[in-house]
Design a protein around this motif. Structure first.
Motif, PDB file in Angstrom:
ATOM      1  N   LYS A 144       0.807  -1.212   0.000  1.00 39.35           N
ATOM      2  CA  LYS A 144       0.000   0.000   0.000  1.00 39.35           C
ATOM      3  C   LYS A 144       0.847   1.273   0.000  1.00 39.35           C
ATOM      4  O   LYS A 144       0.527   2.248  -0.667  1.00 39.35           O
ATOM      5  CB  LYS A 144      -0.879   0.004   1.252  1.00 39.35           C
ATOM      6  N   SER A 145       1.927   1.248   0.754  1.00 40.94           N
ATOM      7  CA  SER A 145       2.709   2.476   0.912  1.00 40.94           C
ATOM      8  C   SER A 145       3.706   2.697  -0.217  1.00 40.94           C
ATOM      9  O   SER A 145       4.376   3.721  -0.257  1.00 40.94           O
ATOM     10  CB  SER A 145       3.452   2.451   2.244  1.00 40.94           C
ATOM     11  N   LEU A 146       3.830   1.732  -1.121  1.00 33.23           N
ATOM     12  CA  LEU A 146       4.835   1.875  -2.178  1.00 33.23           C
ATOM     13  C   LEU A 146       4.400   2.867  -3.252  1.00 33.23           C
ATOM     14  O   LEU A 146       3.268   2.862  -3.701  1.00 33.23           O
ATOM     15  CB  LEU A 146       5.108   0.535  -2.847  1.00 33.23           C
ATOM     16  N   GLU A 150      20.008  -4.779   4.085  1.00 34.65           N
ATOM     17  CA  GLU A 150      18.938  -3.977   3.515  1.00 34.65           C
ATOM     18  C   GLU A 150      18.982  -2.619   4.190  1.00 34.65           C
ATOM     19  O   GLU A 150      18.923  -2.525   5.404  1.00 34.65           O
ATOM     20  CB  GLU A 150      17.585  -4.633   3.789  1.00 34.65           C
ATOM     21  N   ALA A 151      19.081  -1.582   3.373  1.00 33.97           N
ATOM     22  CA  ALA A 151      19.127  -0.242   3.950  1.00 33.97           C
ATOM     23  C   ALA A 151      17.743   0.391   3.897  1.00 33.97           C
ATOM     24  O   ALA A 151      16.935   0.096   3.019  1.00 33.97           O
ATOM     25  CB  ALA A 151      20.127   0.609   3.192  1.00 33.97           C
ATOM     26  N   ALA A 196      13.208   4.988   1.551  1.00 34.81           N
ATOM     27  CA  ALA A 196      13.654   4.087   0.498  1.00 34.81           C
ATOM     28  C   ALA A 196      14.270   2.833   1.090  1.00 34.81           C
ATOM     29  O   ALA A 196      15.093   2.903   2.000  1.00 34.81           O
ATOM     30  CB  ALA A 196      14.666   4.793  -0.400  1.00 34.81           C
ATOM     31  N   HIS A 197      13.862   1.714   0.551  1.00 35.03           N
ATOM     32  CA  HIS A 197      14.449   0.422   0.899  1.00 35.03           C
ATOM     33  C   HIS A 197      15.423   0.091  -0.218  1.00 35.03           C
ATOM     34  O   HIS A 197      15.040   0.009  -1.386  1.00 35.03           O
ATOM     35  CB  HIS A 197      13.341  -0.630   0.994  1.00 35.03           C
ATOM     36  N   LEU A 228      12.952   0.404  -3.375  1.00 33.38           N
ATOM     37  CA  LEU A 228      11.507   0.482  -3.167  1.00 33.38           C
ATOM     38  C   LEU A 228      11.224   1.755  -2.387  1.00 33.38           C
ATOM     39  O   LEU A 228      11.727   1.932  -1.282  1.00 33.38           O
ATOM     40  CB  LEU A 228      11.026  -0.764  -2.406  1.00 33.38           C
ATOM     41  N   VAL A 229      10.446   2.631  -2.977  1.00 37.31           N
ATOM     42  CA  VAL A 229      10.198   3.928  -2.368  1.00 37.31           C
ATOM     43  C   VAL A 229       8.818   3.928  -1.724  1.00 37.31           C
ATOM     44  O   VAL A 229       7.803   3.744  -2.400  1.00 37.31           O
ATOM     45  CB  VAL A 229      10.304   5.061  -3.412  1.00 37.31           C
TER      46      VAL A 229
END
Lengths: 549, 190
Positions: free
Chosen positions: A310-312, A356-357, A374-375, A389-390
């Motif tokens: 949902k948040s992407l 994973e940052a 951002a992932h 992934l934003v």
């Protein structure tokens, strides 16, 4: 050396144009293949673009940005100077700066032939940030420091150093004080300093309150292009802080030392400057795609599309500084500048290689007042494939991390993993594939998709300086083509080591570099052949069907 | 979760623990927070540690705050060669108190003890501060590997004991365990 330049706006052209009859027809007739209006040129997306529509860097100097630069602070505070007089001043200034640009170009012509090697020390001044011992910076009193091709300084309106590309900010605080004095001196007269041209140098000022950005360059770039790079630096700073926070800080405390908040980001800014000197993406204001069979790319995009949350807002897969796939939320468009900043962030740190940052990031052209999160992770250690992934939600790390897992799973199930690996082995194609013997290199940009394609830079441009010299030539042609007061459509440039040709239409931009022995007629037929080749290969070189969630 | 000022060696400590290597060369600051897994075997039981490595810079505080409360354990680091990083420990503890869970496992680490000549924070100072706040303390070196595994293992043991809660097993005493196992940095220390 001669530059055969044609000013081309409508039918003013004296004839002898590059493409037969160009300039006498309407814009649609610009291309060798019929019907190349914007949106139908090779590389144009079939279902609309994935980027905000931009017109290369004109976009950057649009009234929104450019106006602010020309305005004095008095006007911004709404105290003095009616708009009409301000307009007059900025008009005067733009005229003035064109004259100066003309002068500088002549100077450049003198400087150009073969002297560059002598003049330039290696632009190596690697920065070793160490929190303990302070930065091992260069001595700013040394000649080596002065000899750098391009210095970039960022300071606050109080004259406090924020960033310097070479040398420590402390050592340069008096220099920056002088810079601020120059800016203030002209502003006191309700004027604005844009650039100083002297002795082969260009000193370019960009004012973005509360910051002042200054470049001191001996490159072949135009003032406009250097200002464009400074804007990138400004946007880079915004991406770390947001415009809102930056302004808030300086409203609270005018003499704030911004370096405190930017600590650890010097490397990102350094990297951006280096990248702009090597990668034509920034010059073109466009994004390059990893060459990939359309079926593989579609499978990747579909997998990415299905691994949504949902948040992407954006899911971006990239390799090196090339785009593999981009999926976006419906009605949300990314700006190429924002994507460039993301590319730069990823390429500037090796710390993303593992784990994973999760980091706050502002995409200033999308929304300069807030942070996305951002992932960032690489799919596999050995593979140069980074997933970005934003998300809008700071708390959503685990949800977004799960999207990554689902994406990888789908990728595996679709069996495109191997094909992707294969494609990554040859991330650039050779110009030989086009089959034009004299052709050495080219850049082709589709304006409607905001994507461009370009082969690997090969011999004779082997050494770094040679590569930079080639990009410098493109920069020169680009600046002539996009000169705000006198834009050009066709440029034919003959040099001692290569010939170049630039062709700018409403639908595309094409820059080709070919053998110095080639003829103009040969170049024109090469362009036709090249355009056909790009059309044939477009589904591999571009993303024609961008996806949304 | 690893916390502490920028440049105290949080990432290096983690890499030493995870891969047994030392990240030599130039300083690369962590961007945001970085998530990694490591499976440890503690007393014959597999414990999966999910480790958050955080950026020490001020501008990332809002993200780190958001993830404090999910943390079961915190490793708070300072750099023995940097007085400021030690002075900031109090501020970090205040922040931890505000955002982290009440029963979070906390450990104070003085890193970079391999740089004996540059040391400005004495071991006793660290010990004193730790005692004041009632947290276990040890000095570490990501470069030499001193006490690195011990720090993570001690945390893993404590977390394992907490989650299993076997009735007839004696309570695990993190303080005592650390005191017993910790090694000094110099050759003349016990």
């Amino acid at each position: 050396m001669a530059a055969d330049v044609q000013a081309g706006r409508g039918g003013e052209e004296p004839g002898g144009g590059l493409a037969p009859g160009d300039g006498q027809h309407g814009e649609r007739a610009d291309s060798p293949t019929p019907g190349l209006a914007q949106g139908t040129e090779p590389g144009a997306g079939q279902e609309g673009a994935m980027f905000v529509h931009t017109r290369s860097y004109e976009d950057l100097t649009s009234p929104e940005d450019g106006g602010a630069a020309a305005r004095s602070p008095e006007e911004r505070r709404g105290e003095a100077a009616g708009p009409s007089s301000m307009e007059q001043i900025s008009k005067d200034f733009s005229e003035l700066s064109t004259q100066l640009t003309g002068m500088a170009l002549d100077l450049e012509e003198e400087m150009r032939p073969g002297k560059e090697g002598k003049l330039e020390p290696a632009p190596q001044a690697a920065r070793h940030d160490s929190v303990l011992s302070g930065k091992e910076e260069e001595d700013v009193t040394m000649d080596a420091w002065r000899m750098h091709r391009k210095h970039v300084f960022v300071l606050s309106e109080a004259g406090k150093p924020v960033y310097s590309r070479y040398g420590s900010e402390e050592a340069l605080s008096s220099t920056m004080g002088v810079m601020m004095a120059l800016v203030s001196f002209l502003e006191a007269d309700k004027n604005a300093i844009r650039s100083i041209h002297a002795d082969g140098y260009k000193v370019v000022f960009v004012r973005r309150s509360p910051l002042v950005l200054v470049a001191v360059a001996r490159t072949r770039q135009s003032e406009q292009e250097i200002a464009h790079e400074l804007l990138y630096i400004y946007y880079q700073i915004l991406s770390l802080l947001t415009w809102t926070q930056l302004n808030h800080i300086f409203q609270q405390k005018q003499n704030y030392d911004l370096r405190r908040l930017l600590a650890g980001s010097e490397r990102i800014t350094d990297n951006l400057l280096d990248l702009m000197a090597h990668d034509p993406s920034f010059l073109m204001g466009a994004v390059r795609c990893l060459p990939l069979a359309a079926s593989v790319r579609d499978a990747v995009s579909t997998s990415l599309q299905q691994a949504k949350a949902k948040s992407l807002v954006f899911s971006i897969l990239l390799s090196g500084n090339q785009l593999v796939s981009l999926v976006r939320k419906k009605d949300q468009f990314l700006h190429p500048i924002d994507l460039h900043l993301l590319f730069n962030l990823i390429s500037s740190s090796s710390s993303f290689r593992e784990g994973e940052a999760w980091t706050p990031i502002c995409l200033p052209k999308f929304n300069s007042s807030g942070f996305f999160h951002a992932h960032i992770s690489y799919l596999e250690q050995e593979m140069d494939l980074c997933l970005l992934l934003v998300s809008t939600d700071r708390e959503d790390f685990f949800t977004v991390s799960d999207c990554k897992r689902r994406f990888q799973e789908r990728l595996r199930r679709r069996g495109v993993h191997h094909a992707l690996q294969e494609a990554l082995r040859t991330p650039f194609y050779s110009v030989a594939q086009v089959g034009i013997p004299d052709l050495r290199h080219f850049i082709y940009k589709s304006k409607s998709s905001g994507l461009f394609t370009s082969p690997e830079i090969e011999a004779p441009y082997v050494r770094e300086e040679e590569k930079e010299r080639l990009l410098g030539l493109y920069q020169y042609l680009h600046s002539r083509a996009h000169n705000s007061s006198r834009p050009l459509k066709n440029i034919y440039f003959t040099g001692p080591r290569e010939n170049l040709l630039a062709w700018v239409t409403s639908a595309f931009e094409l820059y080709i570099c070919y053998s110095p022995l080639g003829t103009k007629a040969g170049a024109i037929s090469a362009v036709n052949k090249l355009m056909k080749w790009i059309r044939k290969e477009e589904d591999r070189l571009f993303i024609l069907t961008p996806q949304t969630y | 979760m690893l916390v502490g000022d920028s440049g105290v060696g949080k990432t290096c400590l983690l890499v030493r623990f995870k891969d047994g290597a030392f990240l030599a060369g130039s300083f690369i600051s962590t961007v945001g927070i970085d998530f990694r897994n490591k499976v440890l075997t503690v007393d014959g039981v597999k414990v999966k540690l999910q480790i958050w490595d955080t950026a020490g810079q001020e501008r990332f505080r809002s993200v780190t705050h958001a993830y404090y409360r999910d943390a079961h354990a915190l490793l708070l680091l300072y750099d023995v060669t940097n007085k400021a990083s030690f002075d900031n420990i109090q501020a970090w503890l205040t922040e931890i108190h505000e955002y982290a869970q009440q029963d979070v496992v906390l450990m104070l680490l003085g890193n970079k003890v391999d740089s004996a000549q540059d040391r400005v924070v004495k071991r006793e100072d660290g010990e004193k501060l730790a005692k004041e706040y009632g947290v276990p303390f040890m000095e570490t070196s990501a470069k030499s590997g001193l006490n690195v595994d011990l720090a993570f293992t001690a945390i893993a043991k404590e977390l394992k004991h907490r989650s299993m809660k076997l009735p007839n097993e004696p309570k695990f005493k993190l303080h005592d365990y650390v005191k017993k196992e910790v090694r000094g940095s110099g050759c003349c220390r016990s």
